[in-house]
Design a protein around this motif. Sequence first.
Motif, PDB file in Angstrom:
ATOM      1  N   ALA A 147       0.816  -1.217   0.000  1.00 45.97           N
ATOM      2  CA  ALA A 147       0.000   0.000   0.000  1.00 45.97           C
ATOM      3  C   ALA A 147       0.850   1.267   0.000  1.00 45.97           C
ATOM      4  O   ALA A 147       0.470   2.276  -0.596  1.00 45.97           O
ATOM      5  CB  ALA A 147      -0.955  -0.004   1.199  1.00 45.97           C
ATOM      6  N   ASP A 148       2.023   1.210   0.647  1.00 44.01           N
ATOM      7  CA  ASP A 148       2.885   2.393   0.674  1.00 44.01           C
ATOM      8  C   ASP A 148       3.748   2.518  -0.581  1.00 44.01           C
ATOM      9  O   ASP A 148       4.488   3.483  -0.735  1.00 44.01           O
ATOM     10  CB  ASP A 148       3.754   2.410   1.934  1.00 44.01           C
ATOM     11  CG  ASP A 148       4.762   1.271   1.994  1.00 44.01           C
ATOM     12  OD1 ASP A 148       4.877   0.474   1.030  1.00 44.01           O
ATOM     13  OD2 ASP A 148       5.446   1.156   3.036  1.00 44.01           O
ATOM     14  N   GLY A 149       3.669   1.524  -1.484  1.00 49.45           N
ATOM     15  CA  GLY A 149       4.414   1.571  -2.736  1.00 49.45           C
ATOM     16  C   GLY A 149       5.892   1.276  -2.610  1.00 49.45           C
ATOM     17  O   GLY A 149       6.636   1.403  -3.574  1.00 49.45           O
ATOM     18  N   ARG A 150       6.335   0.848  -1.432  1.00 50.45           N
ATOM     19  CA  ARG A 150       7.764   0.615  -1.215  1.00 50.45           C
ATOM     20  C   ARG A 150       8.211  -0.819  -1.497  1.00 50.45           C
ATOM     21  O   ARG A 150       9.389  -1.071  -1.682  1.00 50.45           O
ATOM     22  CB  ARG A 150       8.158   0.997   0.205  1.00 50.45           C
ATOM     23  CG  ARG A 150       8.001   2.487   0.453  1.00 50.45           C
ATOM     24  CD  ARG A 150       8.710   2.936   1.702  1.00 50.45           C
ATOM     25  NE  ARG A 150      10.099   2.571   1.738  1.00 50.45           N
ATOM     26  CZ  ARG A 150      11.096   3.268   1.185  1.00 50.45           C
ATOM     27  NH1 ARG A 150      10.844   4.351   0.517  1.00 50.45           N
ATOM     28  NH2 ARG A 150      12.345   2.860   1.297  1.00 50.45           N
ATOM     29  N   ARG A 151       7.271  -1.770  -1.495  1.00 52.04           N
ATOM     30  CA  ARG A 151       7.651  -3.164  -1.732  1.00 52.04           C
ATOM     31  C   ARG A 151       6.862  -3.752  -2.889  1.00 52.04           C
ATOM     32  O   ARG A 151       5.669  -3.467  -3.054  1.00 52.04           O
ATOM     33  CB  ARG A 151       7.449  -4.001  -0.475  1.00 52.04           C
ATOM     34  CG  ARG A 151       8.530  -3.705   0.552  1.00 52.04           C
ATOM     35  CD  ARG A 151       8.491  -4.670   1.675  1.00 52.04           C
ATOM     36  NE  ARG A 151       7.346  -4.326   2.512  1.00 52.04           N
ATOM     37  CZ  ARG A 151       7.010  -4.971   3.593  1.00 52.04           C
ATOM     38  NH1 ARG A 151       7.693  -6.013   3.972  1.00 52.04           N
ATOM     39  NH2 ARG A 151       5.973  -4.602   4.295  1.00 52.04           N
ATOM     40  N   LEU A 152       7.553  -4.593  -3.645  1.00 48.87           N
ATOM     41  CA  LEU A 152       6.976  -5.280  -4.780  1.00 48.87           C
ATOM     42  C   LEU A 152       7.240  -6.765  -4.603  1.00 48.87           C
ATOM     43  O   LEU A 152       8.345  -7.161  -4.218  1.00 48.87           O
ATOM     44  CB  LEU A 152       7.640  -4.789  -6.076  1.00 48.87           C
ATOM     45  CG  LEU A 152       7.261  -5.493  -7.371  1.00 48.87           C
ATOM     46  CD1 LEU A 152       5.825  -5.142  -7.757  1.00 48.87           C
ATOM     47  CD2 LEU A 152       8.226  -5.100  -8.483  1.00 48.87           C
ATOM     48  N   ALA A 153       6.239  -7.598  -4.846  1.00 52.45           N
ATOM     49  CA  ALA A 153       6.394  -9.057  -4.789  1.00 52.45           C
ATOM     50  C   ALA A 153       6.218  -9.601  -6.203  1.00 52.45           C
ATOM     51  O   ALA A 153       5.216  -9.309  -6.864  1.00 52.45           O
ATOM     52  CB  ALA A 153       5.370  -9.674  -3.845  1.00 52.45           C
ATOM     53  N   THR A 154       7.204 -10.367  -6.663  1.00 47.83           N
ATOM     54  CA  THR A 154       7.171 -10.916  -8.013  1.00 47.83           C
ATOM     55  C   THR A 154       7.091 -12.435  -7.951  1.00 47.83           C
ATOM     56  O   THR A 154       8.021 -13.096  -7.517  1.00 47.83           O
ATOM     57  CB  THR A 154       8.407 -10.480  -8.823  1.00 47.83           C
ATOM     58  OG1 THR A 154       9.599 -10.890  -8.135  1.00 47.83           O
ATOM     59  CG2 THR A 154       8.435  -8.973  -9.011  1.00 47.83           C
ATOM     60  N   PRO A 155       5.955 -13.010  -8.372  1.00 48.37           N
ATOM     61  CA  PRO A 155       5.809 -14.462  -8.412  1.00 48.37           C
ATOM     62  C   PRO A 155       6.645 -15.037  -9.550  1.00 48.37           C
ATOM     63  O   PRO A 155       6.887 -14.366 -10.546  1.00 48.37           O
ATOM     64  CB  PRO A 155       4.322 -14.677  -8.696  1.00 48.37           C
ATOM     65  CG  PRO A 155       3.664 -13.352  -8.651  1.00 48.37           C
ATOM     66  CD  PRO A 155       4.734 -12.321  -8.755  1.00 48.37           C
ATOM     67  N   GLY A 156       7.071 -16.310  -9.378  1.00 48.25           N
ATOM     68  CA  GLY A 156       7.905 -16.912 -10.407  1.00 48.25           C
ATOM     69  C   GLY A 156       7.487 -18.303 -10.825  1.00 48.25           C
ATOM     70  O   GLY A 156       6.865 -19.044 -10.064  1.00 48.25           O
ATOM     71  N   LYS A 157       7.874 -18.670 -12.034  1.00 45.11           N
ATOM     72  CA  LYS A 157       7.624 -20.011 -12.556  1.00 45.11           C
ATOM     73  C   LYS A 157       8.344 -21.081 -11.738  1.00 45.11           C
ATOM     74  O   LYS A 157       7.944 -22.232 -11.730  1.00 45.11           O
ATOM     75  CB  LYS A 157       8.105 -20.114 -14.004  1.00 45.11           C
ATOM     76  CG  LYS A 157       7.234 -19.428 -15.003  1.00 45.11           C
ATOM     77  CD  LYS A 157       7.770 -19.676 -16.401  1.00 45.11           C
ATOM     78  CE  LYS A 157       6.871 -19.059 -17.438  1.00 45.11           C
ATOM     79  NZ  LYS A 157       7.363 -19.344 -18.797  1.00 45.11           N
ATOM     80  N   ASP A 158       9.425 -20.688 -11.071  1.00 47.38           N
ATOM     81  CA  ASP A 158      10.241 -21.639 -10.315  1.00 47.38           C
ATOM     82  C   ASP A 158       9.696 -21.927  -8.915  1.00 47.38           C
ATOM     83  O   ASP A 158      10.356 -22.587  -8.117  1.00 47.38           O
ATOM     84  CB  ASP A 158      11.681 -21.154 -10.225  1.00 47.38           C
ATOM     85  CG  ASP A 158      11.821 -19.823  -9.496  1.00 47.38           C
ATOM     86  OD1 ASP A 158      10.794 -19.231  -9.091  1.00 47.38           O
ATOM     87  OD2 ASP A 158      12.963 -19.367  -9.329  1.00 47.38           O
ATOM     88  N   GLY A 159       8.498 -21.448  -8.595  1.00 44.34           N
ATOM     89  CA  GLY A 159       7.897 -21.702  -7.291  1.00 44.34           C
ATOM     90  C   GLY A 159       8.334 -20.730  -6.211  1.00 44.34           C
ATOM     91  O   GLY A 159       8.000 -20.908  -5.049  1.00 44.34           O
ATOM     92  N   THR A 160       9.073 -19.705  -6.584  1.00 45.85           N
ATOM     93  CA  THR A 160       9.529 -18.722  -5.604  1.00 45.85           C
ATOM     94  C   THR A 160       8.777 -17.401  -5.782  1.00 45.85           C
ATOM     95  O   THR A 160       8.165 -17.147  -6.822  1.00 45.85           O
ATOM     96  CB  THR A 160      11.039 -18.415  -5.743  1.00 45.85           C
ATOM     97  OG1 THR A 160      11.267 -17.784  -6.996  1.00 45.85           O
ATOM     98  CG2 THR A 160      11.871 -19.668  -5.611  1.00 45.85           C
ATOM     99  N   VAL A 161       8.852 -16.596  -4.739  1.00 45.43           N
ATOM    100  CA  VAL A 161       8.359 -15.220  -4.784  1.00 45.43           C
ATOM    101  C   VAL A 161       9.512 -14.357  -4.290  1.00 45.43           C
ATOM    102  O   VAL A 161      10.113 -14.653  -3.249  1.00 45.43           O
ATOM    103  CB  VAL A 161       7.132 -15.015  -3.862  1.00 45.43           C
ATOM    104  CG1 VAL A 161       6.677 -13.566  -3.909  1.00 45.43           C
ATOM    105  CG2 VAL A 161       6.007 -15.949  -4.257  1.00 45.43           C
TER     106      VAL A 161
END
Length: 109
Positions: free
Chosen positions: A8-22
């Motif tokens: 919500a504060d725009g400071r963190r981004l989470a990127t999902p991956g094909k390899d089962g990681t985030v």
Amino acid sequence: MYRLGISADGRRLATPGKDGTVRVWDVGDPAAPVAVATLTNHGDSVKSASFSPDGTVLATGSADATVRLWHLDAGEATTRVRARVRTPIDPAEWQRRFPGLPHDPPCGH
């Protein structure tokens, strides 16, 4: 389709991956994102990520039909790990899991 999560504060981004990681990124300076965590516990590609309104929990959904809740407070995470893990964690593994935190493995190992 993959759905990124942004706090919500725009400071963190989470990127999902094909390899089962985030991967969780500090994007406070968009020109120089910094990786802050790699979350690994899904058995298949991660399709979506969403932060709680206060940014302390990340929910992820995977093609393995699971949803995981990740508590992002480092102090809380280390407390949970210490309560559950009974084998030693070497300093390199500790830094991989908890970047920037002093090595403090479970049971004083």
